[in-house]
Design a protein around this motif. Structure first.
Motif, PDB file in Angstrom:
ATOM      1  N   ASN A   1       0.828  -1.208   0.000  1.00 46.39           N
ATOM      2  CA  ASN A   1       0.000   0.000   0.000  1.00 46.39           C
ATOM      3  C   ASN A   1       0.860   1.255   0.000  1.00 46.39           C
ATOM      4  OD1 ASN A   1      -2.352  -1.627   0.445  1.00 46.39           O
ATOM      5  ND2 ASN A   1      -1.596  -1.836   2.560  1.00 46.39           N
ATOM      6  N   PRO A   2       0.863   2.001  -1.092  1.00 38.59           N
ATOM      7  CA  PRO A   2       1.637   3.234  -1.118  1.00 38.59           C
ATOM      8  C   PRO A   2       1.154   4.200  -0.042  1.00 38.59           C
ATOM      9  CG  PRO A   2       1.009   2.604  -3.340  1.00 38.59           C
ATOM     10  CD  PRO A   2       0.261   1.699  -2.411  1.00 38.59           C
ATOM     11  N   VAL A   3       2.085   4.944   0.550  1.00 35.57           N
ATOM     12  CA  VAL A   3       1.676   5.929   1.562  1.00 35.57           C
ATOM     13  C   VAL A   3       1.014   7.107   0.851  1.00 35.57           C
ATOM     14  CG1 VAL A   3       3.496   5.270   3.172  1.00 35.57           C
ATOM     15  CG2 VAL A   3       3.920   7.112   1.539  1.00 35.57           C
ATOM     16  N   ASP A   4       0.220   7.884   1.585  1.00 39.79           N
ATOM     17  CA  ASP A   4      -0.461   9.023   0.972  1.00 39.79           C
ATOM     18  C   ASP A   4       0.510  10.165   0.708  1.00 39.79           C
ATOM     19  OD1 ASP A   4      -2.824   7.656   1.239  1.00 39.79           O
ATOM     20  OD2 ASP A   4      -3.305   8.544   3.183  1.00 39.79           O
TER      21      ASP A   4
ATOM     22  N   PRO B   1       3.243  14.332  -2.036  1.00 37.45           N
ATOM     23  CA  PRO B   1       1.955  13.635  -2.003  1.00 37.45           C
ATOM     24  C   PRO B   1       1.835  12.615  -3.129  1.00 37.45           C
ATOM     25  CG  PRO B   1       1.675  15.962  -2.610  1.00 37.45           C
ATOM     26  CD  PRO B   1       3.136  15.720  -2.477  1.00 37.45           C
ATOM     27  N   VAL B   2       1.227  11.469  -2.811  1.00 34.95           N
ATOM     28  CA  VAL B   2       0.976  10.439  -3.831  1.00 34.95           C
ATOM     29  C   VAL B   2      -0.526  10.461  -4.090  1.00 34.95           C
ATOM     30  CG1 VAL B   2       1.173   7.989  -4.376  1.00 34.95           C
ATOM     31  CG2 VAL B   2       2.894   9.071  -2.927  1.00 34.95           C
ATOM     32  N   LYS B   3      -0.916  11.040  -5.198  1.00 32.24           N
ATOM     33  CA  LYS B   3      -2.347  11.265  -5.459  1.00 32.24           C
ATOM     34  C   LYS B   3      -3.018   9.985  -5.984  1.00 32.24           C
ATOM     35  CE  LYS B   3      -2.473  15.508  -4.163  1.00 32.24           C
ATOM     36  NZ  LYS B   3      -2.219  16.711  -4.923  1.00 32.24           N
ATOM     37  N   PRO B   4      -4.280   9.738  -5.549  1.00 32.77           N
ATOM     38  CA  PRO B   4      -4.971   8.510  -5.964  1.00 32.77           C
ATOM     39  C   PRO B   4      -5.070   8.361  -7.491  1.00 32.77           C
ATOM     40  CG  PRO B   4      -6.192   9.635  -4.233  1.00 32.77           C
ATOM     41  CD  PRO B   4      -5.070  10.542  -4.600  1.00 32.77           C
ATOM     42  N   ASP B   5      -5.299   9.465  -8.209  1.00 32.50           N
ATOM     43  CA  ASP B   5      -5.450   9.321  -9.669  1.00 32.50           C
ATOM     44  C   ASP B   5      -4.134   8.922 -10.329  1.00 32.50           C
ATOM     45  OD1 ASP B   5      -4.602  11.791  -8.822  1.00 32.50           O
ATOM     46  OD2 ASP B   5      -5.356  12.868 -10.578  1.00 32.50           O
TER      47      ASP B   5
ATOM     48  N   LYS C   1      -1.338   1.833 -12.031  1.00 31.72           N
ATOM     49  CA  LYS C   1      -1.895   0.476 -11.975  1.00 31.72           C
ATOM     50  C   LYS C   1      -2.375   0.021 -13.348  1.00 31.72           C
ATOM     51  CE  LYS C   1      -3.273   0.404  -7.162  1.00 31.72           C
ATOM     52  NZ  LYS C   1      -4.336   0.758  -6.217  1.00 31.72           N
ATOM     53  N   LYS C   2      -2.895   0.988 -14.119  1.00 28.17           N
ATOM     54  CA  LYS C   2      -3.394   0.631 -15.447  1.00 28.17           C
ATOM     55  C   LYS C   2      -2.270   0.403 -16.438  1.00 28.17           C
ATOM     56  CE  LYS C   2      -7.954   2.666 -15.314  1.00 28.17           C
ATOM     57  NZ  LYS C   2      -8.259   4.068 -14.996  1.00 28.17           N
ATOM     58  N   ASN C   3      -1.119   0.958 -16.155  1.00 25.85           N
ATOM     59  CA  ASN C   3      -0.001   0.859 -17.116  1.00 25.85           C
ATOM     60  C   ASN C   3       1.163   0.042 -16.570  1.00 25.85           C
ATOM     61  OD1 ASN C   3      -1.017   2.616 -19.307  1.00 25.85           O
ATOM     62  ND2 ASN C   3      -1.038   4.111 -17.647  1.00 25.85           N
TER      63      ASN C   3
END
Lengths: 442, 634
Positions: free
Chosen positions: B111-114, B442-446, B452-454
């Motif tokens: 799980n990547p941190v936020d 920050p690691v943004k959800p989008d 993940k898609k690529n």
């Protein structure tokens, strides 16, 4: 009572409501995901919307606060109890040296729990952190004030000068002034004029890497400064900082001749238009030039007053005469101009300069070139500037000229007397010989 | 010794470190690999740790502080800038490195941190100019599955690689600064691995996952595995710096042997009734007099230099110091490791190994007599400057006391033969504080969704593609992948016209066989292979010369293939010369050519190969000969 440094708005309210503070161990549940750690203060420039905790493995992470959030306090802050190591054994027969803190942190301690860095305030603390100092001098330490060096004013220069004079009268054998590096050159120049031909060395010292880092240059610079303060045969106002990237040589620069030439490097301070007066290497002082004021010369003059009516003006292409007019109208009584090349400004500034000089304002010329001496007789603009009464200031550094003018204006209201002072070499600020530059191998 | 790992309760956790193949370093714009070097820069530093607010002393930090050494850095101005020299604040985190680390995290179900926070981890041995290593957690938790077992991942971190030690002298340590700042990903598994073999498989699997990102470095020094090894009743031992995957099982096996040996010694000491008090009360005695006329060269040399021979009696330790469970696994070696690391002494002897080293049995009896002891005891001697010898013996005393309690928890360094050596005490709670020069990231959800898609293809997918594309067997392709040469293989195929089977066989079979012969094939770099195949492709060297050339380059890794050809005297043959020679051989064997062209071809080929082996491609030669021979018959 809650500090919650860096937290704002809703998150701050959330934390306040839970009754937690920085350093508390908390449990944070965000949308069912559970985190446990110590609440850490928030970086000022960071985006809002996150809570930072330190995990048990020592790492910090930021958690986005969105959706269902629950904060629980698990345990409070354990107040750090510092057990300082024993002060090293006192060695008799060492010279008395006082370290005066003015800002920045000469030495500090880290609270690994919250990441906070705390400055060291007393001589005992200082000695426990840099025990080597106890073998160099019988050390005393005091904090005069704590300001960022960019916030220093001529009034602060006076305060430092007065404090140093007190210690001179108490009979210490050297004074070290710990100073933020940004304007250390200005303050060193200021003390050079305020305490002329002092009986003991007055050594400014700073650090380019903060003292909470293992690689800080603070300890070695301080050792060099204390050594010079306590043992140097010369009594000069000087600056002790790294000579190069290495930790092995510290350069001792004359206070009126030194400038911060690099934003971040340890060797930021350079003697301009001359060489350092001495070096510190392997615990010893090596003298590098001869014309130095000896200890106890008996010619000490103390004049700690500075005026705030001097101005340092950098000329740039396209500068409008309005600027000079506007400043003059605010009651400034002296200008140091950083002119181009040998000491020039655009011809269109000549009328306004003539007007203010006639009004009794002192105008001195220096160069914005980093190195060299001005000469206003070579080109016609220079000659015209001389004609209207601009005073050429030889190879004096613009910053030093500005400090000296602030000092001179506080000594006399007579512009001719001010000019005489500006042209008299009082603390090595004017050099007679210009050095060839170093050979560069390609 | 056969060990039942279940029974001894072996638990291993892995920390796999791997350099990322990004364009820039983690905190500045210097290249991660410099092709040419600039102006040489050498500078010296000292490090001292800022004190903790709590005033507590960290054992690992104290260890380094006690050894305060002058640190000398070597670099050049093309490979490093002021950031690595600690003369400029770090730049922002390299987004390319973060992307690789996050991709790896996704591949490992972590799980990547936020928000990423860079920390300063105090390390004052000089490997970092700052005195701390910059490190950050990228992701927490997760798992991988290999051999049907789920291995939990604890954390995935991104950190700056450290400077490389070049040389250590008394009071001085030299580092090459160029490696500092190369992004390093660190994958930590939970300590659930139960056998040496399993550790190897897990490390290999993690390596394959990381390589799937397509952005990790390959080759010597790009991977380092740390092993956390413990057994029941033993202790947690952190073993640093295992570079080769193949070495992992050996290191673990030997560590288990070492811990079992120490436990056996503990039992024996208990049986003999040795007490801590007894060891503590032993005085350190100066025995220099005994050695006034010694024949021992090392002792003599040290005494001449002003050293003293100091001795410590370890009551009832007789015979236990020299007891060997496996090569280099002896209590005596443990003592020596401690003494060397803390006091930098060289001459350490104990009575279990004496007489020896030129020390006579008469001198040994003197030692026992002076120390008021007999062969039931052991006496340890250190010959060096008095202060250091004393320090060394105090460390040995401490280690001897620890022997009463079994296995001391410590950090050890792996050696190329799989044994380990004492490095330093285990650090206390990590001394970390925030790197305030770098803002949180920050690691943004989008952004994560996009990653993940690529996702890059897995290595299994890569293998399938390669099998299909180049018509090679799955086994060969997997071998290329495991040997980390698949990327190189494709590059060679693209840039030369050498047959894929030839390229694959040289990259795998030839290299493996050279390795079996003890050639240091890990010195072979991509450039070497590429140059070789280009020359083959241009007909300037024959593929048969591969073993000789690769062997030479392995021994001279800083030279290139053209130089190898020159040095080996591999002369290329001109077509004219060759045709001339073939014509003459046909003339000589005229009869056979007419009667039995097939036989003639093999005779002529035999002659030619004697002369031209490795200088011209056999197949090419064969086609020239046969066309000429059949040209004669028709």
């Amino acid at each position: 009572m809650s500090s919650l440094e860096g937290y704002r708005g809703e998150i701050r309210e959330l934390l306040e409501l839970a009754g937690v503070d920085i350093g508390d161990e908390i449990e944070l549940i965000v949308n069912g995901e559970r985190y446990r750690g110590i609440l850490i203060s928030r970086y000022e420039l960071a985006e809002p919307g996150y809570i930072v905790i330190k995990l048990s493995n020592g790492y910090n992470i930021g958690i986005r606060v969105k959706g269902r959030v629950e904060v629980k306090k698990l345990s409070g802050v354990g107040k750090p109890i510092f057990k300082p190591p024993a002060r090293p054994r006192h060695i008799t027969g060492l010279p008395k040296v006082v370290v005066i803190g003015t800002g920045g942190t000469i030495a500090s301690r880290i609270d690994y729990r919250t990441g906070g860095v705390r400055p060291v305030l007393t001589a005992d603390d200082l000695l426990s952190i840099i025990p080597e100092l106890s073998t160099i001098a019988d050390l005393d330490a005091t904090i005069l004030f704590s300001v960022f060096s960019e916030d220093m004013t001529p009034t602060d220069w006076s305060s430092i000068a007065i404090k140093v004079d007190e210690y001179i009268k108490k009979g210490v054998e050297g004074v070290v002034i710990a100073h933020g590096t940004d304007t250390m050159g200005y303050s060193a120049a200021a003390l050079s004029f305020a305490l002329q031909k002092p009986p003991i060395p007055l050594v400014f010292v700073g650090a380019q890497r903060s003292s909470d880092r293992p690689s800080s240059d603070s300890a070695i610079n301080l050792m060099a400064a204390v050594k010079v303060a306590g043992h140097a045969p010369f009594a000069e106002v000087c600056v002790a900082m790294h000579y190069w990237h290495s930790d092995d040589v510290i350069a001792i620069h004359r206070g009126t001749r030194v400038r911060k030439q690099h934003t971040s490097s340890r060797d930021a301070f350079k003697s301009i238009n001359c060489e350092p007066i001495a070096f510190y290497r392997d615990g010893e002082i090596q003298i590098n030039r001869g014309d130095l004021n000896p200890r106890g010369s008996g010619e000490y003059i103390f004049n700690p007053k500075f005026s705030d009516k001097a101005m340092l003006l950098k000329f740039y292409p396209g500068m409008s005469p309005d600027i000079i007019e506007a400043i003059w109208s605010r009651g400034y009584r002296g200008f140091i101009i950083e002119g181009t090349g040998l000491g020039h400004v655009a011809r269109k500034l000549i009328p306004i300069l003539e007007k203010i000089i006639k009004d009794g304002v002192f105008v001195g010329m220096t160069s914005q070139c980093y190195y060299g001496r001005i000469n206003m007789r070579v080109y016609s603009t220079g000659r015209d500037l001389l004609k209207i009464g601009v005073t050429p200031l030889d190879d004096m550094l613009p910053e030093t000229a500005y400090v000296k003018l602030s000092w001179a204006l506080a000594q006399s209201t007579d512009v001719d007397e001010v000019r005489r002072m500006m042209l008299t070499n009082m603390a090595g600020e004017i050099g007679e010989r210009s050095r060839p530059s170093e050979a560069k191998t390609i | 010794m056969m060990v039942d790992y279940k029974e001894v309760g072996l638990r291993v956790g892995l920390e796999v470190h791997r350099q990322l193949d990004t364009k820039c370093k983690l905190f500045c714009s210097c290249p991660t690999e410099s092709k040419d070097f600039g102006r040489e820069i050498v500078f010296t530093r000292w490090l001292r740790e800022a004190q903790s607010e709590l005033g507590e002393v960290d054992p690992a930090a104290l260890f380094e502080a006690k050894k305060r050494r002058k640190i000398v850095y070597h670099t050049d101005d093309k490979s490093t800038c002021l950031v690595e020299m600690d003369e400029e604040p770090p730049h922002d985190l390299n987004p390319e490195a973060i992307e690789v680390a996050l991709t790896a995290a996704i591949l490992m179900n972590s799980n990547p941190v936020d928000e990423i926070h860079v920390m300063r981890k105090i390390v004052i041995d000089g490997s970092n100019t700052t005195g701390f290593q910059r490190t950050c957690i990228i992701a927490i938790g997760g798992w991988i599955e290999t051999l049907g077992k789920k291995i939990p991942i604890q954390t995935i971190c991104l950190e700056e690689d450290a400077a490389r030690i070049i040389e250590q002298k008394k009071g001085e340590i030299h580092y090459d600064l160029r490696r500092l700042g190369v992004p390093l990903i660190e994958i930590s598994t939970a300590p659930v691995i139960e056998s040496p073999r399993e550790a190897y498989e897990v490390a290999k699997y993690i390596g394959r996952l990381l390589r799937a990102t397509g952005k990790v470095k390959r080759g010597l020094g790009t991977v380092r595995q740390d092993l956390n090894v413990s057994i029941k009743d033993g202790a947690l031992i952190e073993i640093k710096g295992v570079q080769e995957l193949d070495l992992i099982p050996r290191v673990i096996e030997l560590e288990v042997v070492r811990q079992l040996h120490l436990l056996k010694i503990k039992d024996e000491l208990m049986k003999r009734g040795v007490s801590e008090e007894e060891i503590r009360s032993q005085p350190i005695v100066d025995l220099t007099e005994i050695f006034a006329d010694t024949n021992s060269k090392i002792v003599k040399k040290k005494i001449v230099e002003g050293g003293r021979v100091l001795a410590l009696k370890l009551p009832k330790f007789g015979g236990l110091l020299g007891l060997e469970a496996a090569p280099k696994i002896r209590l005596g070696a443990e003592f020596a490791g401690r003494a060397r690391a803390w006091a930098e002494v060289e001459g350490i002897f104990h009575t279990d190994e004496l007489p020896g080293y030129g020390i006579t049995s008469q001198e040994v009896s003197e030692i026992f007599k002076k120390m008021n002891s007999s062969s039931i005891d052991a006496v340890v001697l250190v010959v060096d400057e008095e202060d250091r010898a004393r320090e060394a013996l105090e460390r040995i005393r401490e280690r001897a006391i620890e022997a009463l309690y079994g296995v001391p928890s410590e950090t050890r360094a792996a050696r190329p033969d799989g044994t380990t050596i004492y490095m330093r005490p285990r650090p206390g709670a990590a001394r970390m504080y925030p790197e305030t020069d770098i803002p949180p990231y920050p690691v943004k959800p989008d952004y994560l969704e996009r990653l993940k898609k690529n996702l890059p293809p897995t290595l299994d997918e890569v293998a399938e593609r390669l099998v299909e594309k180049y018509g090679l067997s799955k086994q060969v392709i997997n071998e290329l992948i495991d040997m980390e040469r698949a990327e190189l293989f494709e590059k060679i195929i693209q840039e030369t016209n050498v047959q894929s089977t030839v390229v694959a066989s040289i990259l795998t079979e030839h290299v493996k066989s050279l390795k079996r012969d003890g050639v240091r094939v890990e010195e072979l770099r991509d450039e070497h292979f590429l140059e070789f195949f280009k020359l083959v492709s241009e007909g300037r060297v024959a593929k048969e010369a591969a073993p000789d050339i690769l062997r030479w380059v392995s021994e001279n890794p800083n030279r290139n293939v053209s130089e190898a050809i020159e040095a080996l005297g591999i002369r290329t043959v001109s077509l004219d010369e060759l045709e001339d020679k073939v014509n003459r051989l046909i003339e000589l064997n005229k009869e056979v050519v007419q009667k039995n062209p097939g036989k003639a071809i093999s005779i002529i080929m035999g002659e030619l190969m004697k002369e031209y082996r490795g200088k011209i491609d056999g197949a090419k030669l064969h086609s020239i000969v046969s066309s000429k021979v059949y040209g004669q018959t028709n």
